[in-house]
Design an enzyme around this catalytic site. Structure first.
Site, short mmCIF file in Angstrom:
data_model
loop_
_atom_site.label_atom_id
_atom_site.label_comp_id
_atom_site.label_asym_id
_atom_site.label_seq_id
_atom_site.Cartn_x
_atom_site.Cartn_y
_atom_site.Cartn_z
N GLU A 18 16.81 2.76 6.13
CA GLU A 18 18.58 3.00 5.17
C GLU A 18 19.38 4.02 6.31
O GLU A 18 20.36 4.60 6.10
CB GLU A 18 18.09 3.79 4.00
CG GLU A 18 17.58 2.98 2.86
CD GLU A 18 17.37 3.69 1.91
OE1 GLU A 18 17.91 5.03 2.10
OE2 GLU A 18 16.62 2.84 0.78
N ASP B 233 -0.74 10.51 7.75
CA ASP B 233 -1.86 10.89 7.76
C ASP B 233 -2.56 9.37 7.16
O ASP B 233 -2.59 9.10 5.76
CB ASP B 233 -2.03 11.88 7.80
CG ASP B 233 -3.39 13.08 7.53
OD1 ASP B 233 -4.17 12.85 8.30
OD2 ASP B 233 -4.47 13.04 6.32
#
Length: 550
Positions: free
Chosen positions: A263, A211
């Site tokens: 990751e 957002d």
């Protein structure tokens, strides 16, 4: 053909936005919830989308429909529990749907423990440093630190009362006073959100829609600035140099977030809500070490005009392609007037302003839906990712006649009714024509009133009905995957056509969108059409996909 979810699924997938409070209510409160979503996920798998994106479901006082978060690591009881969230993710993954969570990093709720600690602490304290507090101007600090105006109307600053009862400092809120902005220059804030990302990634989310991804960083010195009334309320143009939108420092945050999602196994993604212009400026958010996608608001805001559409499509593919990113295509979301209404408006309405019964130039519902169907078929034929907003597959128009006392958008209240705000695109969905609240809630309750036309457009009234908007979407999404329409790399190659008509080919599929031209002839096997052909001709406000042997 290779499934789009096998490798870099986000480059060509169709992602369906769920606005949780308006999707499906399982317990009769009148507000949608996570169990309601889980119960209805089968309908989305049947529709043919690849992923879902959920607007905020975090713990929140709900002063801005959940975009005011008081705990970023928990589910608001309004929507259920963390166990309900886990069950929803498991069900989605079992159906082959990925799950994108909304994340709101620009600000917190004023109920957040950090902000409560800031209010209880002295000016200059570490607790206040997590937010943007400043002394006021004037003899006694009685004036705001600068002249910035909130996206929701009124000042972008609110003065606090200090612990000793005296009038004190001011805090910054780009949006509502209940949404104080974080100080993203502070490492403590950055580290906190590192942990928030990992919390939800560990629970199985496939990525985040970020957002206000062009916010967070403010210009040094917080200089005065007046945004034009003609611009979108969240617009940050390269030329306007807004001190609170699209500052260069924000890219350091996104590079950090990209390292975190990388990751994890499974192609987890970041998608930016960045209201920035022009497109080559927006492309900075999707460079190889930042976001994977950004919403193409330039495309969404383009008028229903053939020349303008062709220009923005070409520009989007070239500009995003130059940084190795796919273009995305989107026509509606929870902040915009639904495109089944917007494409036929008599006057432009800036993002966030909304429309209501007294707005000028209100369109005919049938014309709006016809244009929306044509626009959707054109969009779904384009290479790259596509976003659908819940209910557009039913052809839902904007709900215009919401009584003032029922409206809940802070924009309506902060502007004292001058702007209608976004409630009209957030009305709860109709699932069954003859059920209470059209199947949204077993008790018939709905947090916003549903218009009568929802009975005609309910999902069960369209399912299996030839020519319905729902069946058009189901067919188009199936063909898009089977024929690889979204996966074709490179620019769209346009056919020569008369004024008002767009036509391009993807393999042996010929896509013709007659935006405003004379009836246009097509030959071949009609695969899907937004409106019946007339003597083999595509009429205006219609799009058709035709298979033509090469």
């Amino acid at each position: 053909m290779t499934d789009v979810r096998d490798q870099e699924w986000w480059r060509s997938s169709v992602i369906y936005q769920i606005y949780p409070r308006s999707f499906a209510d399982s317990n009769g409160t009148g507000v949608g919830d996570l169990r309601g979503i889980t119960e209805r996920l089968g309908s989305l798998a049947d529709l043919g989308v690849d992923a879902i994106w959920l607007s905020p479901f975090y713990r929140s006082p709900q002063r801005d429909a959940g975009y005011d978060v008081s705990d970023f690591r928990d589910v608001d009881p309004l929507f259920g529990t963390l166990a309900d969230f886990d069950a929803m993710v498991a069900r989605a993954h079992a159906l082959g749907l990925r799950v994108i969570a909304d994340i709101v990093p620009n600000h917190s709720s004023s109920d957040h423990p950090w902000f409560q600690e800031a209010l209880a602490s002295a000016p200059g304290s570490p607790e206040r440093a997590r937010y943007v507090f400043r002394d006021g101007k004037g003899e006694d600090g009685e004036l705001p630190p600068n002249n910035w105006e909130s996206v929701f109307g009124g000042p972008m600053w609110t003065r606090v009362t200090e612990a000793d009862g005296t009038a004190g400092q001011w805090y910054l809120h780009i949006f509502d006073p209940s949404q104080p902005d974080f100080n993203w220059e502070l490492e403590e804030v950055r580290a906190e959100f590192d942990g928030v990302l990992r919390f939800w990634l560990d629970r199985g989310v496939d990525g985040f829609r970020v957002d206000v991804a062009h916010g967070l960083i403010k210009a040094d010195g917080l200089p005065d600035f007046v945004q034009s009334d003609e611009e979108a309320s969240m617009g940050g143009g390269a030329a306007t140099q807004s001190p609170y939108w699209a500052q260069d420092g924000v890219h350091e945050v996104w590079r950090r977030w990209r390292r975190i999602v990388d990751e994890y196994d499974g192609d987890r993604i970041l998608a930016a809500e960045a209201w920035v212009y022009p497109l080559d400026f927006m492309a900075n958010w999707v460079r190889p070490d930042e976001m994977h996608q950004t919403f193409n608001f330039g495309y969404m805001e383009t008028d229903w005009d053939a020349d303008a559409l062709r220009a923005v499509i070409d520009d989007s593919i070239a500009t995003f392609g130059a940084v190795g990113a796919p273009s995305t295509w989107v026509l509606s979301n929870h902040d915009m007037i639904r495109h089944a209404t917007r494409l036929s408006l008599g006057e432009d309405t800036p993002q966030g302003h909304g429309i209501g019964p007294d707005s000028p130039g209100l369109p005919d519902i049938e014309e709006g839906i016809r244009r929306a169907r044509a626009a959707s078929l054109l969009m779904l034929s384009l290479p790259g990712g596509a976003y659908l907003y819940q209910g557009e597959e039913l052809g839902l128009p904007e709900a215009v006649d919401i009584p003032g006392e029922a409206r809940q958008d802070p924009t309506w209240h902060r502007t004292e009714g001058e702007r209608y705000g976004r409630d009209g695109c957030r009305v709860p969905l109709p699932w069954e024509a003859d059920a209470p609240a059209y199947g949204f809630s077993p008790t018939g309750e709905a947090w916003l009133p549903q218009p009568a036309v929802y009975g005609v457009l309910a999902r069960d009234a369209q399912l299996g009905v030839e020519g319905s908007t729902l069946e058009m979407y189901r067919t188009a999404l199936r063909l898009r995957r089977e024929l690889g329409l979204g996966t074709v790399a490179g620019a769209v190659t346009w056919d020569e056509t008369p004024a008002g008509v767009l036509a391009h080919r993807v393999g042996d599929v010929h896509v013709v969108a007659n935006v405003s031209g004379a009836p246009f002839p097509v030959e071949g096997e009609v695969l899907v059409t937004s409106h019946a052909l007339e003597d083999g001709m595509v009429p205006a406000d219609a799009t058709v996909w035709v298979r033509v042997p090469e």
